[in-house]
Write an enzyme that holds these catalytic residues in place. Structure first.
Site, mmCIF file in Angstrom:
data_model
loop_
_atom_site.group_PDB
_atom_site.id
_atom_site.type_symbol
_atom_site.label_atom_id
_atom_site.label_comp_id
_atom_site.label_asym_id
_atom_site.label_seq_id
_atom_site.Cartn_x
_atom_site.Cartn_y
_atom_site.Cartn_z
ATOM 1 N N HIS A 192 0.841 -1.195 0.000
ATOM 2 C CA HIS A 192 0.000 0.000 0.000
ATOM 3 C C HIS A 192 0.875 1.244 0.000
ATOM 4 O O HIS A 192 2.043 1.205 0.410
ATOM 5 C CB HIS A 192 -0.935 0.022 1.208
ATOM 6 C CG HIS A 192 -0.208 0.109 2.526
ATOM 7 N ND1 HIS A 192 0.446 -0.971 3.089
ATOM 8 C CD2 HIS A 192 -0.017 1.154 3.371
ATOM 9 C CE1 HIS A 192 1.009 -0.602 4.234
ATOM 10 N NE2 HIS A 192 0.755 0.688 4.425
ATOM 11 N N ASP A 194 0.406 5.158 1.593
ATOM 12 C CA ASP A 194 -0.432 5.652 2.683
ATOM 13 C C ASP A 194 -1.510 6.622 2.216
ATOM 14 O O ASP A 194 -1.238 7.552 1.437
ATOM 15 C CB ASP A 194 0.436 6.318 3.755
ATOM 16 C CG ASP A 194 1.290 5.302 4.496
ATOM 17 O OD1 ASP A 194 0.829 4.154 4.664
ATOM 18 O OD2 ASP A 194 2.419 5.646 4.885
ATOM 19 N N HIS A 341 4.666 0.110 0.121
ATOM 20 C CA HIS A 341 5.405 -0.627 1.144
ATOM 21 C C HIS A 341 4.501 -1.639 1.832
ATOM 22 O O HIS A 341 3.276 -1.581 1.722
ATOM 23 C CB HIS A 341 6.024 0.323 2.170
ATOM 24 C CG HIS A 341 5.035 1.188 2.899
ATOM 25 N ND1 HIS A 341 4.564 2.381 2.387
ATOM 26 C CD2 HIS A 341 4.400 1.033 4.087
ATOM 27 C CE1 HIS A 341 3.706 2.927 3.229
ATOM 28 N NE2 HIS A 341 3.577 2.119 4.277
ATOM 29 N N ARG A 357 4.578 7.652 12.972
ATOM 30 C CA ARG A 357 4.684 8.192 11.614
ATOM 31 C C ARG A 357 4.245 9.644 11.585
ATOM 32 O O ARG A 357 3.210 10.012 12.153
ATOM 33 C CB ARG A 357 3.816 7.377 10.651
ATOM 34 C CG ARG A 357 4.058 7.722 9.176
ATOM 35 C CD ARG A 357 3.163 6.894 8.278
ATOM 36 N NE ARG A 357 1.812 7.444 8.184
ATOM 37 C CZ ARG A 357 0.734 6.728 7.846
ATOM 38 N NH1 ARG A 357 0.842 5.433 7.628
ATOM 39 N NH2 ARG A 357 -0.443 7.305 7.770
#
Length: 375
Positions: A192, A194, A341, A357
């Protein structure tokens, strides 16, 4: 860079609409992992201030367009303010990924930050070792990340209490969770990029380790530029001009079904299948298994067949992927516009995997014309 679509400061943060704290009958539920672990006296987390909280009263309005400033665009290509004397940089693979030592990100000047954005655009993902990021105050970490774009507030994930701009990845005592997770899967692969369902998805993105298993829990990244370049000229030409629907509806439904939060109404947006990077000018596939649902204008069978091919092409490209091994005090920076990723959920020791994150949004995806002579 695409033209400005709104004159809104990059530091703008939407103010949450919370329930009336004096109204006990409507007081929202707040789930705090720190409380579930017995408070400060009993938790084994190295950074308990980063343990996730889900506030059911935290609601945000729809994200408005903003003018993104791409700092890598005019950065000094010598990288002299980033890679100072005594630092070293090593490529992880020929096509994607580098590892840097001897650089302290939190000490970078504006010129150094610009060059960081350029390096990450070029190498797609860069791991920085021996960083002090986790030891800064959360606000200091956010101030650093805010240089690269407006902070994204995730609609469903846990966050440190009082800091919804931080997205947390947290798994503890995971042996039973792993069995549950893999019960209906043959592997943990989940490629995916983000939150691509947003009108302006993230660009330069930061993830830093707080706790991790001794072995396992790595993250693998794939270079979507190389994935695009490997396609035949005929397929490239056909992809140009097509758009795909990216949806956050399923993520919101998944959270609600598990008793989680939804801070903002889920959205869908259409983005080009091939997007252009504003710094490098490279073209990249912009599809991912996490959020890309269908191709606009194609029948369901046609859309599914083309998406299945593209996602399989990305996933099996071992020669344009890089595996990042997490270690204490590591910060990984990637360009979410041109990579996908997947976490690797492979440790069964029960060790905590806890990361934070920072997710600055970037420009709205756009494509430049396909030139057959450049294929």
């Amino acid at each position: 860079m695409v033209p400005s679509i709104a004159d809104v400061p990059t530091t703008e943060v939407v103010v949450p609409i919370k329930a009336n704290p004096d109204d006990n009958t409507s007081k929202p539920k707040v789930r705090r992992v720190i409380e579930e672990e017995g408070g400060l006296e009993k938790t084994t987390a190295s950074y308990p201030n980063y343990l996730p909280t889900w506030d059911h009263g935290e609601k945000y309005s729809v994200l408005e367009p903003f003018n993104h400033v791409e700092h890598g665009k005019d950065a000094d290509p010598s990288l002299k303010d980033l890679l100072e004397e005594g630092s070293s940089i090593q490529r992880l693979t020929p096509t994607i990924g580098s590892e840097v030592t001897g650089v302290q990100l939190s000490k970078l000047t504006s010129a150094g930050k610009d060059q960081l954005a350029l390096l990450v655009a070029q190498r797609k993902v860069v791991a920085f070792r021996d960083q002090d990021f986790a030891d800064l105050s959360i606000q200091e970490a956010l101030d650093f990340g805010g240089y690269f774009g407006r902070h994204h507030i995730h609609p469903t994930s846990g966050s440190p209490e009082g800091y919804p701009e931080i997205h947390l990845v947290h798994r503890n005592n995971n042996a039973w969770e792993l069995d549950e997770y893999l019960a209906g899967k043959n592997s943990c692969v989940s490629w995916h990029s983000d939150v691509t369902y947003e009108q302006q998805p993230p660009g330069t993105t930061f993830l830093y380790l707080l706790d991790g298993p001794e072995v396992g829990g790595d993250t693998v990244f794939v270079n979507q530029v190389v994935a695009y370049n490997r396609l035949s000229p005929a397929i490239k030409e056909r992809l140009h001009g097509l758009k795909a629907v990216h949806s956050g509806v399923e993520q919101a439904e998944f959270s609600l079904n598990r008793g989680g939060v939804v801070r903002r109404e889920p959205v869908k947006n259409e983005h080009p299948l091939v997007r252009t990077h504003p710094v490098t000018g490279e073209k990249a596939l912009f599809v991912n298994g996490g959020f890309t649902r269908s191709i606009v204008g194609l029948k369901k069978e046609e859309s599914n067949a083309l998406l299945d091919f593209l996602l399989a092409h990305v996933g099996r490209g071992i020669d344009y992927q890089a595996r990042i091994r997490w270690a204490p005090k590591t910060v990984v920076v990637w360009d979410n516009r041109v990579t996908a990723h997947s976490a690797i959920v492979d440790w069964t020791t029960g060790e905590r995997r806890h990361l934070a994150r920072i997710t600055p949004q970037a420009e709205r995806p756009y494509e430049t014309p396909y030139l057959a002579e450049a294929a």
